[in-house]
Design an enzyme around this catalytic site. Structure first.
Site, short mmCIF file in Angstrom:
data_model
loop_
_atom_site.label_atom_id
_atom_site.label_comp_id
_atom_site.label_asym_id
_atom_site.label_seq_id
_atom_site.Cartn_x
_atom_site.Cartn_y
_atom_site.Cartn_z
N ASN A 1 -34.99 -21.28 51.13
CA ASN A 1 -35.38 -21.23 49.72
C ASN A 1 -36.91 -21.36 49.66
O ASN A 1 -37.45 -22.43 49.91
CB ASN A 1 -34.70 -22.38 48.99
CG ASN A 1 -35.08 -22.46 47.52
OD1 ASN A 1 -36.04 -21.83 47.07
ND2 ASN A 1 -34.32 -23.25 46.75
N HIS B 1 -32.64 -15.50 42.84
CA HIS B 1 -33.31 -16.57 43.60
C HIS B 1 -32.46 -16.97 44.80
O HIS B 1 -31.26 -17.23 44.67
CB HIS B 1 -33.54 -17.76 42.68
CG HIS B 1 -34.05 -18.96 43.39
ND1 HIS B 1 -35.12 -18.90 44.25
CD2 HIS B 1 -33.63 -20.25 43.40
CE1 HIS B 1 -35.34 -20.10 44.75
NE2 HIS B 1 -34.44 -20.94 44.26
N CYS C 1 -38.76 -22.48 40.87
CA CYS C 1 -38.15 -21.28 41.48
C CYS C 1 -38.06 -20.10 40.51
O CYS C 1 -37.79 -18.98 40.93
CB CYS C 1 -36.78 -21.62 42.04
SG CYS C 1 -36.86 -22.89 43.30
O1 UT7 Z 1 -34.32 -23.87 44.21
C1 UT7 Z 1 -33.92 -24.52 43.04
C2 UT7 Z 1 -32.49 -24.44 42.95
N1 UT7 Z 1 -31.89 -25.19 44.03
C3 UT7 Z 1 -30.65 -24.99 44.29
O2 UT7 Z 1 -30.06 -24.13 43.68
C4 UT7 Z 1 -29.92 -25.88 45.26
C5 UT7 Z 1 -28.55 -26.13 44.74
N2 UT7 Z 1 -27.76 -27.06 45.50
C6 UT7 Z 1 -27.24 -26.75 46.72
O3 UT7 Z 1 -27.50 -25.69 47.26
C7 UT7 Z 1 -26.31 -27.72 47.35
O4 UT7 Z 1 -25.94 -28.70 46.41
C8 UT7 Z 1 -26.90 -28.41 48.62
C9 UT7 Z 1 -27.00 -27.41 49.74
C10 UT7 Z 1 -28.23 -29.02 48.28
C11 UT7 Z 1 -25.94 -29.53 49.07
O5 UT7 Z 1 -24.67 -28.96 49.33
P1 UT7 Z 1 -23.36 -29.65 48.70
O6 UT7 Z 1 -22.24 -28.86 49.19
O7 UT7 Z 1 -23.57 -29.71 47.20
O8 UT7 Z 1 -23.35 -31.04 49.36
P2 UT7 Z 1 -23.49 -32.50 48.68
O9 UT7 Z 1 -24.87 -32.72 48.15
O10 UT7 Z 1 -22.37 -32.71 47.73
O11 UT7 Z 1 -23.27 -33.41 49.95
C12 UT7 Z 1 -22.04 -33.39 50.69
C13 UT7 Z 1 -22.23 -34.24 51.93
C14 UT7 Z 1 -22.90 -35.59 51.63
O12 UT7 Z 1 -22.32 -36.54 52.48
P3 UT7 Z 1 -21.18 -37.52 51.93
O13 UT7 Z 1 -21.78 -38.29 50.79
O14 UT7 Z 1 -20.05 -36.64 51.53
O15 UT7 Z 1 -20.87 -38.39 53.14
C15 UT7 Z 1 -24.33 -35.38 52.01
O16 UT7 Z 1 -24.99 -36.57 52.40
O17 UT7 Z 1 -23.12 -33.57 52.83
C16 UT7 Z 1 -24.18 -34.47 53.21
N3 UT7 Z 1 -25.38 -33.68 53.50
C17 UT7 Z 1 -25.64 -33.20 54.73
N4 UT7 Z 1 -24.98 -33.30 55.90
C18 UT7 Z 1 -25.51 -32.70 56.97
C19 UT7 Z 1 -26.37 -33.31 52.65
N5 UT7 Z 1 -27.28 -32.59 53.32
C20 UT7 Z 1 -26.86 -32.51 54.60
C21 UT7 Z 1 -27.38 -31.92 55.77
N6 UT7 Z 1 -26.68 -32.02 56.92
N7 UT7 Z 1 -28.53 -31.20 55.76
#
Ligand code: UT7
Length: 348
Positions: free
Chosen positions: A284, A254, A113
Protein backbone atom coordinates in the site's frame (compact mmCIF):
# COMPACT_ATOMS: atom_id res chain seq x y z
CA UNK A 1 -21.19 20.43 -21.64
CA UNK A 2 -18.06 22.43 -20.77
CA UNK A 3 -16.03 22.91 -23.98
CA UNK A 4 -12.77 22.62 -22.06
CA UNK A 5 -11.50 19.55 -20.23
CA UNK A 6 -8.31 18.30 -18.61
CA UNK A 7 -6.80 15.49 -20.68
CA UNK A 8 -4.36 12.84 -19.45
CA UNK A 9 -1.16 13.33 -21.48
CA UNK A 10 1.54 11.44 -19.57
CA UNK A 11 2.03 8.91 -16.80
CA UNK A 12 4.96 7.58 -14.79
CA UNK A 13 5.97 5.97 -11.52
CA UNK A 14 9.01 5.24 -9.41
CA UNK A 15 9.89 2.91 -6.53
CA UNK A 16 12.80 3.41 -4.15
CA UNK A 17 15.65 0.89 -4.34
CA UNK A 18 15.30 -1.00 -1.04
CA UNK A 19 13.09 -4.08 -1.46
CA UNK A 20 11.58 -5.62 1.69
CA UNK A 21 10.03 -9.07 1.27
CA UNK A 22 7.57 -10.69 3.68
CA UNK A 23 10.37 -13.03 4.77
CA UNK A 24 12.54 -9.99 5.56
CA UNK A 25 9.77 -8.70 7.87
CA UNK A 26 9.31 -12.14 9.46
CA UNK A 27 12.97 -12.06 10.52
CA UNK A 28 12.26 -8.90 12.56
CA UNK A 29 8.65 -9.22 13.67
CA UNK A 30 6.18 -11.87 14.82
CA UNK A 31 4.66 -12.40 11.36
CA UNK A 32 5.00 -14.71 8.36
CA UNK A 33 4.92 -14.67 4.58
CA UNK A 34 1.87 -16.94 4.82
CA UNK A 35 -0.11 -14.50 7.08
CA UNK A 36 0.73 -11.41 5.03
CA UNK A 37 0.07 -13.06 1.66
CA UNK A 38 -3.24 -14.62 2.68
CA UNK A 39 -4.61 -11.63 4.61
CA UNK A 40 -3.43 -8.87 2.26
CA UNK A 41 -2.07 -10.27 -1.04
CA UNK A 42 1.18 -8.31 -0.49
CA UNK A 43 4.50 -10.12 -1.13
CA UNK A 44 7.00 -7.27 -1.03
CA UNK A 45 7.27 -3.52 -0.76
CA UNK A 46 9.99 -0.93 -1.45
CA UNK A 47 11.21 1.58 1.12
CA UNK A 48 13.44 4.63 1.00
CA UNK A 49 17.02 4.31 2.21
CA UNK A 50 18.26 6.89 4.74
CA UNK A 51 18.67 10.25 3.01
CA UNK A 52 15.81 9.82 0.54
CA UNK A 53 12.46 11.44 1.42
CA UNK A 54 9.13 12.17 -0.26
CA UNK A 55 10.47 15.02 -2.42
CA UNK A 56 13.09 12.66 -3.89
CA UNK A 57 10.62 9.94 -4.93
CA UNK A 58 8.18 12.60 -6.19
CA UNK A 59 10.86 14.13 -8.44
CA UNK A 60 11.65 10.71 -9.97
CA UNK A 61 7.99 9.96 -10.76
CA UNK A 62 7.35 13.52 -11.98
CA UNK A 63 10.30 13.33 -14.39
CA UNK A 64 8.96 10.05 -15.84
CA UNK A 65 5.46 11.48 -16.32
CA UNK A 66 6.87 14.59 -18.05
CA UNK A 67 8.94 12.34 -20.32
CA UNK A 68 5.85 10.22 -21.10
CA UNK A 69 4.00 13.42 -22.09
CA UNK A 70 7.00 14.76 -24.05
CA UNK A 71 6.69 17.92 -21.93
CA UNK A 72 9.40 20.07 -20.33
CA UNK A 73 7.10 22.60 -18.77
CA UNK A 74 3.73 22.67 -17.00
CA UNK A 75 1.72 25.56 -15.51
CA UNK A 76 0.93 23.93 -12.19
CA UNK A 77 2.17 21.22 -9.81
CA UNK A 78 -0.12 19.50 -7.29
CA UNK A 79 1.50 16.99 -4.94
CA UNK A 80 -0.66 14.55 -2.98
CA UNK A 81 1.17 13.42 0.14
CA UNK A 82 0.68 12.75 3.84
CA UNK A 83 4.40 12.41 4.46
CA UNK A 84 5.69 15.84 3.39
CA UNK A 85 9.40 16.50 3.85
CA UNK A 86 8.45 19.02 6.59
CA UNK A 87 5.19 19.97 8.37
CA UNK A 88 5.82 23.42 6.87
CA UNK A 89 6.33 24.46 4.08
CA UNK A 90 4.61 22.23 1.52
CA UNK A 91 6.85 19.83 -0.43
CA UNK A 92 5.44 20.71 -3.88
CA UNK A 93 7.50 23.92 -4.44
CA UNK A 94 10.71 21.97 -3.66
CA UNK A 95 9.69 19.29 -6.19
CA UNK A 96 8.84 21.90 -8.84
CA UNK A 97 12.23 23.55 -8.29
CA UNK A 98 14.15 20.28 -8.56
CA UNK A 99 12.28 19.40 -11.77
CA UNK A 100 13.31 22.77 -13.25
CA UNK A 101 9.69 23.84 -13.74
CA UNK A 102 10.29 27.49 -12.86
CA UNK A 103 8.14 29.74 -10.64
CA UNK A 104 4.85 27.88 -11.20
CA UNK A 105 2.14 27.51 -8.55
CA UNK A 106 2.84 24.37 -6.52
CA UNK A 107 1.04 23.06 -3.45
CA UNK A 108 0.33 19.90 -1.47
CA UNK A 109 -2.98 18.11 -1.06
CA UNK A 110 -3.38 15.92 2.04
CA UNK A 111 -6.08 13.24 1.71
CA UNK A 112 -3.95 10.21 2.64
CA UNK A 113 -4.74 7.29 0.27
CA UNK A 114 -7.38 9.33 -1.60
CA UNK A 115 -4.80 12.08 -2.18
CA UNK A 116 -4.17 11.33 -5.84
CA UNK A 117 -7.87 11.45 -6.78
CA UNK A 118 -8.30 14.72 -4.84
CA UNK A 119 -5.18 16.21 -6.50
CA UNK A 120 -6.36 15.08 -9.94
CA UNK A 121 -9.76 16.73 -9.32
CA UNK A 122 -8.05 19.95 -8.14
CA UNK A 123 -5.70 20.18 -11.15
CA UNK A 124 -8.45 19.17 -13.57
CA UNK A 125 -10.76 21.88 -12.19
CA UNK A 126 -8.02 24.53 -12.46
CA UNK A 127 -7.45 23.56 -16.09
CA UNK A 128 -11.17 23.54 -16.88
CA UNK A 129 -11.52 26.97 -15.23
CA UNK A 130 -8.69 28.35 -17.37
CA UNK A 131 -6.34 29.00 -14.43
CA UNK A 132 -3.74 26.66 -15.99
CA UNK A 133 -3.26 25.03 -19.38
CA UNK A 134 -1.26 22.06 -18.07
CA UNK A 135 -0.42 20.39 -14.76
CA UNK A 136 1.79 17.79 -13.18
CA UNK A 137 -0.09 15.78 -10.53
CA UNK A 138 2.06 13.61 -8.28
CA UNK A 139 1.08 11.15 -5.56
CA UNK A 140 4.10 10.42 -3.35
CA UNK A 141 4.48 8.95 0.11
CA UNK A 142 7.20 7.44 2.27
CA UNK A 143 5.19 5.80 5.04
CA UNK A 144 8.20 3.74 6.10
CA UNK A 145 9.44 6.94 7.77
CA UNK A 146 6.38 7.18 10.06
CA UNK A 147 5.64 3.53 10.90
CA UNK A 148 6.21 2.09 14.35
CA UNK A 149 9.07 -0.40 13.78
CA UNK A 150 7.33 -2.80 16.23
CA UNK A 151 3.87 -2.65 14.59
CA UNK A 152 3.56 -5.78 12.45
CA UNK A 153 0.14 -4.78 11.11
CA UNK A 154 1.21 -1.53 9.49
CA UNK A 155 4.72 -2.63 8.53
CA UNK A 156 3.28 -5.60 6.66
CA UNK A 157 1.11 -3.35 4.53
CA UNK A 158 2.77 -0.07 3.66
CA UNK A 159 5.47 0.65 1.09
CA UNK A 160 7.02 3.82 -0.35
CA UNK A 161 6.76 5.15 -3.89
CA UNK A 162 5.46 7.83 -6.23
CA UNK A 163 3.27 7.99 -9.31
CA UNK A 164 2.49 10.98 -11.50
CA UNK A 165 0.31 12.20 -14.33
CA UNK A 166 0.56 15.13 -16.74
CA UNK A 167 -2.70 16.87 -17.66
CA UNK A 168 -3.21 19.32 -20.51
CA UNK A 169 -6.17 21.41 -21.63
CA UNK A 170 -8.28 19.76 -24.30
CA UNK A 171 -11.81 18.87 -25.28
CA UNK A 172 -14.24 16.62 -23.34
CA UNK A 173 -14.75 14.41 -26.42
CA UNK A 174 -11.01 13.57 -26.68
CA UNK A 175 -9.76 10.27 -25.34
CA UNK A 176 -7.93 10.94 -22.07
CA UNK A 177 -10.39 13.67 -21.01
CA UNK A 178 -11.26 13.43 -17.31
CA UNK A 179 -15.02 13.06 -17.51
CA UNK A 180 -16.07 13.43 -13.90
CA UNK A 181 -15.27 13.04 -10.23
CA UNK A 182 -17.05 11.91 -7.08
CA UNK A 183 -15.39 13.07 -3.85
CA UNK A 184 -16.36 12.76 -0.19
CA UNK A 185 -15.25 12.70 3.44
CA UNK A 186 -16.40 11.70 6.93
CA UNK A 187 -14.50 13.45 9.72
CA UNK A 188 -16.46 11.63 12.43
CA UNK A 189 -14.22 8.60 11.80
CA UNK A 190 -10.95 10.54 11.66
CA UNK A 191 -9.43 8.47 14.47
CA UNK A 192 -9.45 5.23 12.40
CA UNK A 193 -6.33 6.32 10.48
CA UNK A 194 -4.11 8.81 12.26
CA UNK A 195 -0.71 10.09 13.28
CA UNK A 196 -1.81 11.49 16.66
CA UNK A 197 1.15 13.72 17.46
CA UNK A 198 3.21 16.29 15.59
CA UNK A 199 0.32 18.61 14.77
CA UNK A 200 -1.12 21.70 16.44
CA UNK A 201 -3.76 19.83 18.47
CA UNK A 202 -1.31 17.78 20.53
CA UNK A 203 1.15 20.64 20.80
CA UNK A 204 -1.52 23.05 22.02
CA UNK A 205 -2.68 20.53 24.64
CA UNK A 206 0.87 19.62 25.63
CA UNK A 207 0.15 15.93 24.98
CA UNK A 208 3.05 15.00 22.74
CA UNK A 209 4.81 11.70 23.45
CA UNK A 210 7.59 10.38 21.20
CA UNK A 211 5.45 7.40 20.02
CA UNK A 212 2.64 9.73 18.88
CA UNK A 213 4.57 10.51 15.74
CA UNK A 214 3.90 6.97 14.49
CA UNK A 215 1.08 6.11 12.12
CA UNK A 216 -1.81 4.12 13.63
CA UNK A 217 -4.72 2.36 11.93
CA UNK A 218 -7.74 0.37 13.13
CA UNK A 219 -7.63 -2.30 10.41
CA UNK A 220 -11.07 -3.92 10.64
CA UNK A 221 -13.35 -0.83 10.51
CA UNK A 222 -11.04 0.69 7.91
CA UNK A 223 -11.44 -2.45 5.80
CA UNK A 224 -15.25 -2.26 6.01
CA UNK A 225 -15.32 1.46 5.17
CA UNK A 226 -12.90 0.99 2.26
CA UNK A 227 -15.19 -1.53 0.58
CA UNK A 228 -18.41 0.46 1.08
CA UNK A 229 -17.02 3.89 0.29
CA UNK A 230 -15.16 2.84 -2.88
CA UNK A 231 -18.13 0.83 -4.18
CA UNK A 232 -20.60 3.66 -3.50
CA UNK A 233 -18.35 6.38 -4.91
CA UNK A 234 -17.75 4.36 -8.10
CA UNK A 235 -21.46 3.66 -8.49
CA UNK A 236 -22.39 7.34 -8.03
CA UNK A 237 -19.89 8.42 -10.66
CA UNK A 238 -20.78 5.88 -13.36
CA UNK A 239 -24.48 6.62 -12.81
CA UNK A 240 -23.85 10.34 -13.26
CA UNK A 241 -21.85 9.67 -16.46
CA UNK A 242 -24.52 7.34 -17.82
CA UNK A 243 -22.02 4.45 -18.01
CA UNK A 244 -23.58 1.05 -17.34
CA UNK A 245 -21.28 -0.51 -14.68
CA UNK A 246 -20.55 -3.47 -16.98
CA UNK A 247 -19.17 -1.03 -19.59
CA UNK A 248 -16.23 -0.21 -17.27
CA UNK A 249 -13.17 -1.97 -18.75
CA UNK A 250 -10.76 -1.46 -15.85
CA UNK A 251 -11.16 -0.47 -12.20
CA UNK A 252 -7.95 1.00 -10.80
CA UNK A 253 -8.73 1.21 -7.10
CA UNK A 254 -6.51 2.03 -4.13
CA UNK A 255 -4.17 -0.91 -3.54
CA UNK A 256 -4.65 -1.59 0.19
CA UNK A 257 -5.59 -5.25 0.36
CA UNK A 258 -6.44 -7.83 -2.33
CA UNK A 259 -9.53 -8.81 -0.31
CA UNK A 260 -10.75 -5.19 -0.45
CA UNK A 261 -10.20 -5.09 -4.23
CA UNK A 262 -12.12 -8.35 -4.68
CA UNK A 263 -15.00 -7.13 -2.52
CA UNK A 264 -15.28 -3.81 -4.41
CA UNK A 265 -15.12 -5.68 -7.75
CA UNK A 266 -17.85 -8.05 -6.53
CA UNK A 267 -20.05 -5.16 -5.29
CA UNK A 268 -19.78 -3.54 -8.71
CA UNK A 269 -20.30 -6.84 -10.55
CA UNK A 270 -16.92 -6.57 -12.29
CA UNK A 271 -14.99 -9.79 -13.04
CA UNK A 272 -11.48 -10.11 -11.53
CA UNK A 273 -9.71 -9.43 -14.85
CA UNK A 274 -11.22 -5.92 -14.87
CA UNK A 275 -9.81 -5.11 -11.41
CA UNK A 276 -6.20 -3.93 -11.66
CA UNK A 277 -3.83 -5.15 -8.92
CA UNK A 278 -0.11 -4.62 -8.41
CA UNK A 279 -0.11 -4.51 -4.59
CA UNK A 280 1.62 -7.90 -4.46
CA UNK A 281 4.78 -6.13 -5.70
CA UNK A 282 4.51 -2.72 -3.98
CA UNK A 283 2.19 -2.94 -0.96
CA UNK A 284 0.00 0.00 0.00
CA UNK A 285 1.85 3.08 -1.25
CA UNK A 286 -0.80 5.55 -0.01
CA UNK A 287 -1.09 8.55 -2.40
CA UNK A 288 1.15 6.81 -4.94
CA UNK A 289 -1.01 3.70 -5.06
CA UNK A 290 -3.47 4.57 -7.86
CA UNK A 291 -0.97 6.17 -10.29
CA UNK A 292 1.50 3.30 -9.68
CA UNK A 293 -1.19 0.69 -10.39
CA UNK A 294 -2.31 2.60 -13.48
CA UNK A 295 1.26 3.01 -14.76
CA UNK A 296 1.83 -0.72 -14.29
CA UNK A 297 -1.43 -1.59 -16.05
CA UNK A 298 -0.60 0.61 -19.07
CA UNK A 299 3.03 -0.57 -19.28
CA UNK A 300 1.95 -4.23 -19.20
CA UNK A 301 -0.91 -3.80 -21.69
CA UNK A 302 -3.73 -4.43 -19.22
CA UNK A 303 -5.13 -0.93 -19.85
CA UNK A 304 -5.24 -0.05 -23.56
CA UNK A 305 -6.38 2.99 -25.55
CA UNK A 306 -10.16 3.28 -25.65
CA UNK A 307 -10.74 1.47 -22.35
CA UNK A 308 -13.27 2.98 -19.97
CA UNK A 309 -11.18 3.37 -16.82
CA UNK A 310 -12.51 4.10 -13.35
CA UNK A 311 -10.05 5.31 -10.69
CA UNK A 312 -11.18 4.95 -7.11
CA UNK A 313 -9.55 5.79 -3.77
CA UNK A 314 -10.22 5.56 -0.05
CA UNK A 315 -8.15 6.69 2.90
CA UNK A 316 -7.73 8.52 6.17
CA UNK A 317 -9.97 11.44 6.97
CA UNK A 318 -11.98 9.43 6.17
CA UNK A 319 -11.85 10.43 2.50
CA UNK A 320 -12.86 8.75 -0.73
CA UNK A 321 -13.19 9.58 -4.39
CA UNK A 322 -13.53 8.32 -7.94
CA UNK A 323 -12.56 9.62 -11.38
CA UNK A 324 -13.38 8.39 -14.88
CA UNK A 325 -11.80 8.63 -18.31
CA UNK A 326 -11.64 6.88 -21.65
CA UNK A 327 -8.00 5.89 -21.90
CA UNK A 328 -5.70 7.67 -24.38
CA UNK A 329 -2.67 6.32 -26.26
CA UNK A 330 0.34 6.97 -23.98
CA UNK A 331 3.93 5.79 -23.99
CA UNK A 332 4.72 4.68 -20.43
CA UNK A 333 7.94 3.32 -18.92
CA UNK A 334 7.55 0.08 -16.88
CA UNK A 335 7.93 0.43 -13.11
CA UNK A 336 11.40 -0.44 -11.79
CA UNK A 337 10.28 -3.58 -9.87
CA UNK A 338 13.58 -5.27 -10.45
CA UNK A 339 15.60 -2.96 -8.30
CA UNK A 340 18.48 -4.90 -6.80
CA UNK A 341 17.47 -6.73 -3.62
CA UNK A 342 18.93 -4.88 -0.70
CA UNK A 343 19.13 -5.19 3.05
CA UNK A 344 16.07 -4.14 5.02
CA UNK A 345 16.45 -0.44 5.73
CA UNK A 346 16.79 0.50 9.38
CA UNK A 347 13.56 1.90 10.80
CA UNK A 348 13.68 5.69 10.78
O1 UT7 B 1 -4.71 2.68 3.02
C1 UT7 B 1 -5.81 3.10 3.77
C2 UT7 B 1 -6.77 2.03 3.81
N1 UT7 B 1 -6.22 0.92 4.55
C3 UT7 B 1 -6.81 -0.22 4.44
O2 UT7 B 1 -7.73 -0.33 3.66
C4 UT7 B 1 -6.41 -1.36 5.33
C5 UT7 B 1 -7.64 -2.11 5.72
N2 UT7 B 1 -7.44 -3.17 6.67
C6 UT7 B 1 -6.83 -4.34 6.34
O3 UT7 B 1 -6.35 -4.51 5.23
C7 UT7 B 1 -6.82 -5.43 7.35
O4 UT7 B 1 -7.69 -5.11 8.40
C8 UT7 B 1 -5.41 -5.74 7.92
C9 UT7 B 1 -4.55 -6.38 6.85
C10 UT7 B 1 -4.79 -4.46 8.43
C11 UT7 B 1 -5.53 -6.74 9.08
O5 UT7 B 1 -6.17 -7.91 8.61
P1 UT7 B 1 -7.40 -8.52 9.43
O6 UT7 B 1 -7.78 -9.73 8.72
O7 UT7 B 1 -8.43 -7.42 9.57
O8 UT7 B 1 -6.76 -8.90 10.79
P2 UT7 B 1 -7.06 -8.32 12.26
O9 UT7 B 1 -6.61 -6.91 12.40
O10 UT7 B 1 -8.48 -8.60 12.61
O11 UT7 B 1 -6.12 -9.25 13.11
C12 UT7 B 1 -6.30 -10.67 13.16
C13 UT7 B 1 -5.13 -11.27 13.92
C14 UT7 B 1 -4.83 -10.51 15.23
O12 UT7 B 1 -4.42 -11.47 16.17
P3 UT7 B 1 -5.46 -11.99 17.27
O13 UT7 B 1 -5.91 -10.79 18.05
O14 UT7 B 1 -6.56 -12.66 16.51
O15 UT7 B 1 -4.62 -12.95 18.09
C15 UT7 B 1 -3.66 -9.64 14.87
O16 UT7 B 1 -2.85 -9.33 15.99
O17 UT7 B 1 -3.95 -11.15 13.13
C16 UT7 B 1 -2.91 -10.53 13.91
N3 UT7 B 1 -2.02 -9.79 13.02
C17 UT7 B 1 -0.94 -10.37 12.44
N4 UT7 B 1 -0.42 -11.61 12.53
C18 UT7 B 1 0.68 -11.88 11.83
C19 UT7 B 1 -2.11 -8.51 12.60
N5 UT7 B 1 -1.09 -8.23 11.77
C20 UT7 B 1 -0.36 -9.35 11.66
C21 UT7 B 1 0.82 -9.69 10.96
N6 UT7 B 1 1.30 -10.96 11.06
N7 UT7 B 1 1.46 -8.80 10.16
Amino acid sequence: MNARAAVLAGLGGWLPPVRVTNDDLARELDTSDEWITTRTGIRQRFVVPPGLSTSGVAVEAGARALESAGAHRVDLLVLATSTPDHPCPATAPEVAGRLGLGPIPAFDVAAVCTGFVYALATASSMITAGVADSALVIGADTFSTILDPEDRTTRAIFGDGAGAAVLRAGHPAESGALLGFDLGSDGSQADLITVPGGGSEYRSKGLAEPGDAFFAMQGRPVFRNAVTRMSESSQRLVRRLGWPVESVDRLVAHQANIRILSAVGADLGLPDEKVVANLDRVGNTVAASIPLALTDAVATGSVVPGHRVLLCGFGGGLTWGAAALRFPDLSVEPLPYHAAPAELAPAH
